[in-house]
Motif scaffolding. Structure first.
Motif, PDB file in Angstrom:
ATOM      1  N   LEU A  60       0.837  -1.193   0.000  1.00 59.64           N
ATOM      2  CA  LEU A  60       0.000   0.000   0.000  1.00 59.64           C
ATOM      3  C   LEU A  60       0.876   1.248   0.000  1.00 59.64           C
ATOM      4  O   LEU A  60       1.993   1.221   0.512  1.00 59.64           O
ATOM      5  N   PHE A  62       1.731   4.734   1.700  1.00 59.60           N
ATOM      6  CA  PHE A  62       1.512   5.298   3.029  1.00 59.60           C
ATOM      7  C   PHE A  62       1.027   6.741   2.872  1.00 59.60           C
ATOM      8  O   PHE A  62       1.776   7.708   3.026  1.00 59.60           O
ATOM      9  N   ALA A 205       3.539  -0.919   3.828  1.00 54.45           N
ATOM     10  CA  ALA A 205       3.301   0.305   3.057  1.00 54.45           C
ATOM     11  C   ALA A 205       4.616   0.998   2.742  1.00 54.45           C
ATOM     12  O   ALA A 205       5.608   0.834   3.452  1.00 54.45           O
TER      13      ALA A 205
END
Length: 222
Positions: A60, A62, A205
């Motif tokens: 992901l 951040f 992330a």
């Protein structure tokens, strides 16, 4: 001192019960994480180069909702959010390489563990169904990395890790958020010196890079 961790955990649970519940991603009331924000945590595995010879697989970016949810999980004691973050980490682990590799984590400092009462990265890894082994320990507590440039970060974590015994075979080292990669690079160096033959790096992330020279992470097609 040992009593402080269970006391902190009990206080955190009590506060969670009595304080009004709000979505960790958008502050909508009466829900831990709304469906809309949960959608922002859908895995988006990508591969990027950080430090020289360091390739990180992360799930992901951040920023936005993922950043808010991760902060709530780490700093507000909302450990139930691990259930919602684990699928993203599981996807990054699956994309990193061999499924039979030993999984280890970047260790928390003693001060951080006393403050939280849990080790966030270990909690996340267990939620994916993997069993992390504590191969790394801190020789000393590094200074806070926030606000440091790349060179200062490398100096701050130089020789900060020791390895518990000898290591063999492939290893995957996991952290929650990667910024410059200095900490993970030092973890990789220590593991290789202890005998690990193939060290992969995974983060839940990554902090998006800014500026002209910042390359976009390579999306991993699954």
């Amino acid at each position: 001192m040992a009593l402080l961790v269970p006391i902190a955990s009990a206080l955190r649970d009590a506060l969670t019960f009595w304080l009004p519940l709000a979505c960790a991603g958008c502050d909508d009331p009466d829900v831990s994480l709304c469906d809309g924000c949960r959608g922002h945590l859908a895995p988006r595995p990508s591969r990027s180069s950080r430090e020289p010879d360091l390739t990180v697989v992360s799930a992901l970016p951040f920023e936005g909702v993922p950043a808010r949810v991760i902060r709530a999980f780490k700093e507000e004691g909302r450990t139930a959010l691990a259930r919602d973050l684990a699928p993203a980490l599981a996807a990054a682990l699956a994309a990193s390489g061999p499924s039979g590799a030993t999984v280890t984590t970047v260790p928390s400092s003693r001060a951080a563990f006393r403050r939280r009462g849990y080790r966030p990265v270990e909690v996340l890894v267990r939620r994916t169904g993997r069993r992390p082994e504590r191969l790394l320990r801190l020789r000393r507590a590094p200074a806070d990395q926030r606000g440091l440039d790349g060179r200062a970060r490398r100096e701050n974590v130089r020789d900060v890790f020791a390895v518990r015994g000898l290591v063999s075979g492939p290893v995957v080292v996991v952290d929650d958020v990667v910024t410059t990669g200095a900490t993970l690079a030092e973890a990789v160096r220590a593991l290789r010196a202890a005998g690990a033959t193939d060290v992969r790096v995974v983060a839940l992330a990554h902090t998006p890079r800014r500026g002209r020279s910042a390359g976009e992470p390579e999306v991993i097609r699954t």
